[in-house]
Write a protein that holds these residues in place. Sequence first.
Motif, mmCIF file in Angstrom:
data_model
loop_
_atom_site.group_PDB
_atom_site.id
_atom_site.type_symbol
_atom_site.label_atom_id
_atom_site.label_comp_id
_atom_site.label_asym_id
_atom_site.label_seq_id
_atom_site.Cartn_x
_atom_site.Cartn_y
_atom_site.Cartn_z
ATOM 1 N N ASN A 69 0.693 -6.701 -7.854
ATOM 2 C CA ASN A 69 0.343 -6.348 -6.476
ATOM 3 C C ASN A 69 -1.164 -6.340 -6.275
ATOM 4 N N ARG A 70 -1.580 -6.795 -5.104
ATOM 5 C CA ARG A 70 -2.987 -6.685 -4.710
ATOM 6 C C ARG A 70 -3.243 -5.271 -4.202
ATOM 7 N N GLN A 71 -4.501 -4.868 -4.186
ATOM 8 C CA GLN A 71 -4.858 -3.501 -3.800
ATOM 9 C C GLN A 71 -4.802 -3.251 -2.297
ATOM 10 N N PHE A 72 -4.771 -4.304 -1.506
ATOM 11 C CA PHE A 72 -4.820 -4.138 -0.059
ATOM 12 C C PHE A 72 -3.561 -4.699 0.580
ATOM 13 N N LYS A 73 -3.377 -4.361 1.861
ATOM 14 C CA LYS A 73 -2.229 -4.862 2.615
ATOM 15 C C LYS A 73 -2.723 -5.886 3.627
ATOM 16 N N ARG B 151 2.132 -5.459 1.403
ATOM 17 C CA ARG B 151 1.334 -5.670 0.193
ATOM 18 C C ARG B 151 1.676 -7.041 -0.373
ATOM 19 N N ALA C 139 1.195 -10.081 -3.472
ATOM 20 C CA ALA C 139 1.136 -10.100 -4.935
ATOM 21 C C ALA C 139 0.629 -11.447 -5.412
#
Length: 146
Positions: free
Chosen positions: A34-38, A44, A46
């Motif tokens: 997952n990436r840290q941001f939305k 979210r 990935a």
Amino acid sequence: MINNVVLVGRVTKDVELKYTPQNLAVATFSLAVNRQFKNANGERQADFINCVIWRQQAENLANWAKQGTLIGITGRIQIRNYENQQGQRVYVTEVVADSFQMLESRNQEEKPIQSKSGAGGTQDMSYPNPFESGKEMNINDDDLPF
């Protein structure tokens, strides 16, 4: 020079275990991290990262990690290239894992606890939510450590 990678993610499909002509085990797999941001829709995103692991660690990973398993790996980034059947040079970037660690038990993996999230959907949780009842909590200033 430093080339260290630490990843935590879910295996996207069952690990593919093969053996070289010299009988060395090699396993290939992909991790969804997952990436840290939305994004603008509040979802979210990935990254799907190709990984390879060798020898006994490869056999262990193939035996224990199935699609959806949460694992942590340590390793290094490797870039290799080869010429395909059409004579084109193909570049491959992958993580060569030195080790892995299972980050949840098989029971958690097979039967996640469902809890309603604030956005109206559901999310998987590996532990019960103590705030799910909706009851107000009374906390005294004397109870706080600061």
